[in-house]
Design a protein around this motif. Structure first.
Motif, PDB file in Angstrom:
ATOM      1  N   MET A   1       0.843  -1.172   0.000  1.00  0.00           N
ATOM      2  CA  MET A   1       0.000   0.000   0.000  1.00  0.00           C
ATOM      3  C   MET A   1       0.894   1.242   0.000  1.00  0.00           C
ATOM      4  O   MET A   1       1.923   1.273   0.661  1.00  0.00           O
ATOM      5  N   ASN A   2       0.463   2.241  -0.688  1.00  0.00           N
ATOM      6  CA  ASN A   2       1.230   3.474  -0.801  1.00  0.00           C
ATOM      7  C   ASN A   2       1.073   4.343   0.444  1.00  0.00           C
ATOM      8  O   ASN A   2      -0.022   4.490   0.976  1.00  0.00           O
ATOM      9  N   TRP A   3       2.170   4.941   0.914  1.00  0.00           N
ATOM     10  CA  TRP A   3       2.140   5.780   2.114  1.00  0.00           C
ATOM     11  C   TRP A   3       1.172   6.951   1.959  1.00  0.00           C
ATOM     12  O   TRP A   3       0.588   7.400   2.945  1.00  0.00           O
ATOM     13  N   ILE A   4       0.995   7.433   0.749  1.00  0.00           N
ATOM     14  CA  ILE A   4       0.077   8.556   0.515  1.00  0.00           C
ATOM     15  C   ILE A   4      -1.341   8.156   0.889  1.00  0.00           C
ATOM     16  O   ILE A   4      -2.053   8.907   1.569  1.00  0.00           O
ATOM     17  N   LYS A   5      -1.765   6.967   0.484  1.00  0.00           N
ATOM     18  CA  LYS A   5      -3.108   6.485   0.837  1.00  0.00           C
ATOM     19  C   LYS A   5      -3.268   6.358   2.349  1.00  0.00           C
ATOM     20  O   LYS A   5      -4.325   6.648   2.906  1.00  0.00           O
ATOM     21  N   ILE A   6      -2.204   5.921   3.015  1.00  0.00           N
ATOM     22  CA  ILE A   6      -2.252   5.746   4.465  1.00  0.00           C
ATOM     23  C   ILE A   6      -2.420   7.104   5.153  1.00  0.00           C
ATOM     24  O   ILE A   6      -3.289   7.272   6.015  1.00  0.00           O
ATOM     25  N   LEU A   7      -1.604   8.089   4.756  1.00  0.00           N
ATOM     26  CA  LEU A   7      -1.714   9.410   5.380  1.00  0.00           C
ATOM     27  C   LEU A   7      -3.013  10.123   4.995  1.00  0.00           C
ATOM     28  O   LEU A   7      -3.562  10.866   5.804  1.00  0.00           O
ATOM     29  N   LYS A   8      -3.518   9.882   3.792  1.00  0.00           N
ATOM     30  CA  LYS A   8      -4.814  10.476   3.418  1.00  0.00           C
ATOM     31  C   LYS A   8      -5.922   9.882   4.287  1.00  0.00           C
ATOM     32  O   LYS A   8      -6.818  10.601   4.724  1.00  0.00           O
ATOM     33  N   ALA A   9      -5.853   8.590   4.541  1.00  0.00           N
ATOM     34  CA  ALA A   9      -6.860   7.956   5.403  1.00  0.00           C
ATOM     35  C   ALA A   9      -6.796   8.553   6.806  1.00  0.00           C
ATOM     36  O   ALA A   9      -7.833   8.838   7.418  1.00  0.00           O
ATOM     37  N   TYR A  10      -5.589   8.766   7.317  1.00  0.00           N
ATOM     38  CA  TYR A  10      -5.448   9.406   8.620  1.00  0.00           C
ATOM     39  C   TYR A  10      -6.038  10.815   8.588  1.00  0.00           C
ATOM     40  O   TYR A  10      -6.774  11.209   9.486  1.00  0.00           O
ATOM     41  N   HIS A  11      -5.739  11.557   7.539  1.00  0.00           N
ATOM     42  CA  HIS A  11      -6.227  12.927   7.386  1.00  0.00           C
ATOM     43  C   HIS A  11      -7.762  12.964   7.343  1.00  0.00           C
ATOM     44  O   HIS A  11      -8.379  13.917   7.814  1.00  0.00           O
ATOM     45  N   GLN A  12      -8.352  11.914   6.799  1.00  0.00           N
ATOM     46  CA  GLN A  12      -9.814  11.813   6.706  1.00  0.00           C
ATOM     47  C   GLN A  12     -10.450  11.276   7.985  1.00  0.00           C
ATOM     48  O   GLN A  12     -11.659  11.079   8.049  1.00  0.00           O
ATOM     49  N   GLY A  13      -9.640  11.019   9.013  1.00  0.00           N
ATOM     50  CA  GLY A  13     -10.169  10.577  10.297  1.00  0.00           C
ATOM     51  C   GLY A  13     -10.359   9.090  10.444  1.00  0.00           C
ATOM     52  O   GLY A  13     -11.015   8.628  11.387  1.00  0.00           O
ATOM     53  N   LYS A  14      -9.804   8.302   9.547  1.00  0.00           N
ATOM     54  CA  LYS A  14     -10.014   6.854   9.591  1.00  0.00           C
ATOM     55  C   LYS A  14      -9.188   6.148  10.658  1.00  0.00           C
ATOM     56  O   LYS A  14      -9.475   5.013  11.004  1.00  0.00           O
ATOM     57  N   PHE A  15      -8.141   6.801  11.175  1.00  0.00           N
ATOM     58  CA  PHE A  15      -7.360   6.255  12.293  1.00  0.00           C
ATOM     59  C   PHE A  15      -7.688   7.093  13.529  1.00  0.00           C
ATOM     60  O   PHE A  15      -6.845   7.795  14.057  1.00  0.00           O
TER      61      PHE A  15
END
Length: 125
Positions: A1-15
């Protein structure tokens, strides 16, 4: 998985369990295929982590840049996206700082990916 997708998910409140950002070790481990796969050796771990960090330093898309905060729980930098303009110091940390804190764990494949993290990561497109 790409780090960008991971940080975008965090930015969207998913973590939603994490308040200041995600640890570099978790981001790097989650970027492995499959998630959490240990590196072949120390050099591969270092090169991969350094490559991801360099991409983060230069990232500037959709008004998002990578920044860091100090996390007292992990006693080191954690990373997240923030809205802003990219500058030479936007990320607010150095690779040396990240490697000094998380390098041994990254090398040994101890990415700190919890069951909660795995569930969230598996829901990311």
């Amino acid at each position: 998985m790409n780090w960008i997708k991971i940080l975008k998910a965090y930015h969207q409140g998913k973590f939603d369990r994490y308040y200041y950002g995600l640890t570099p070790r978790m981001i790097i481990g989650a970027s492995q295929h499959p998630i959490g796969t240990a590196f072949e050796n120390e050099q591969v771990a270092y090169d991969t982590a350094y490559g991801i960090f360099e991409e983060m330093v230069e990232y500037n898309e959709d008004g998002l840049i990578v920044t860091s905060n100090y996390c007292g729980i992990h006693k080191g930098p954690v990373l997240s996206f923030t809205e802003g303009n990219l500058t030479a110091d936007s990320i607010g940390t150095s690779f040396k700082s990240i490697w000094d804190r998380y390098g041994d764990e990254i090398i040994s494949g101890e990415f700190g990916i919890s069951d909660y993290d795995k569930k969230t990561l598996n829901e990311i497109d």
